[in-house]
Design a protein around this motif. Structure first.
Motif, mmCIF file in Angstrom:
data_model
loop_
_atom_site.group_PDB
_atom_site.id
_atom_site.type_symbol
_atom_site.label_atom_id
_atom_site.label_comp_id
_atom_site.label_asym_id
_atom_site.label_seq_id
_atom_site.Cartn_x
_atom_site.Cartn_y
_atom_site.Cartn_z
ATOM 1 N N UNK A 1 -21.369 22.991 -56.254
ATOM 2 C CA UNK A 1 -21.683 21.918 -55.306
ATOM 3 C C UNK A 1 -23.077 22.184 -54.738
ATOM 4 N N UNK A 2 -23.965 21.206 -54.895
ATOM 5 C CA UNK A 2 -25.323 21.323 -54.371
ATOM 6 C C UNK A 2 -25.285 21.174 -52.856
ATOM 7 N N UNK A 3 -25.952 22.092 -52.176
ATOM 8 C CA UNK A 3 -26.013 22.037 -50.716
ATOM 9 C C UNK A 3 -27.080 21.028 -50.277
ATOM 10 N N UNK A 4 -26.780 20.249 -49.273
ATOM 11 C CA UNK A 4 -27.779 19.322 -48.747
ATOM 12 C C UNK A 4 -28.806 20.085 -47.918
ATOM 13 N N UNK A 5 -29.951 19.472 -47.645
ATOM 14 C CA UNK A 5 -30.923 20.120 -46.760
ATOM 15 C C UNK A 5 -30.323 20.272 -45.357
ATOM 16 N N UNK A 6 -30.754 21.278 -44.636
ATOM 17 C CA UNK A 6 -30.308 21.420 -43.253
ATOM 18 C C UNK A 6 -29.834 22.787 -42.854
ATOM 19 N N UNK A 7 -28.924 23.416 -43.619
ATOM 20 C CA UNK A 7 -28.438 24.716 -43.163
ATOM 21 C C UNK A 7 -29.509 25.789 -43.293
ATOM 22 N N UNK A 8 -29.474 26.741 -42.360
ATOM 23 C CA UNK A 8 -30.398 27.874 -42.424
ATOM 24 C C UNK A 8 -29.892 28.886 -43.443
ATOM 25 N N UNK A 9 -30.783 29.804 -43.818
ATOM 26 C CA UNK A 9 -30.398 30.856 -44.758
ATOM 27 C C UNK A 9 -29.245 31.681 -44.189
ATOM 28 N N UNK A 10 -29.294 31.989 -42.903
ATOM 29 C CA UNK A 10 -28.222 32.805 -42.311
ATOM 30 C C UNK A 10 -26.899 32.046 -42.269
ATOM 31 N N UNK A 11 -26.921 30.728 -42.047
ATOM 32 C CA UNK A 11 -25.682 29.937 -42.055
ATOM 33 C C UNK A 11 -25.053 29.943 -43.444
#
Length: 110
Positions: free
Chosen positions: A55-65
């Motif tokens: 599943x491709x992640x959408x833009x928005x989450x930080x690397x740590x999240x």
């Protein structure tokens, strides 16, 4: 027989969606709000939830999240031409995405 539904995750590879429909004898529905759902017998949906997908992640989450989600749930992070992907069982990816959304909501105070 009563039919049950399960959400198709945004960012799923269409080929994998087709594979799941065929393998688990599912139908695909769209709600009036545009949400895509798998429809089928409860046992078929239970088995489908264990299917391994990307599943491709959408833009928005930080690397740590994203890292926190990968550590808390049984998923792996992969890089693709389309961006970062979570790889694992559908049910685990769903849990990881819900966790990411919750942490992003907290961060943005929504």
């Amino acid at each position: 027989m009563v039919k049950h539904t399960m959400r198709v995750l945004s960012g799923m590879n269409p080929r994998q969606v087709d594979e799941m429909i065929s393998k688990y004898h599912l139908n695909m529905l769209q709600t009036d709000k545009g949400i895509l759902l798998f429809e089928g017998e409860l046992e078929d949906l239970r088995e489908a939830s264990k299917h391994v997908v990307d599943v491709i992640l959408p833009p928005g989450p930080t690397v740590s999240e994203i890292q926190d989600a990968v550590e808390k749930f049984d998923v792996k992070l992969k890089q693709s031409e389309d961006g970062p992907q979570l790889h694992g069982r559908l049910i685990d990816i769903n849990d990881a995405i819900n966790y990411i959304v919750d942490t992003m909501t907290e961060r943005l105070n929504l």
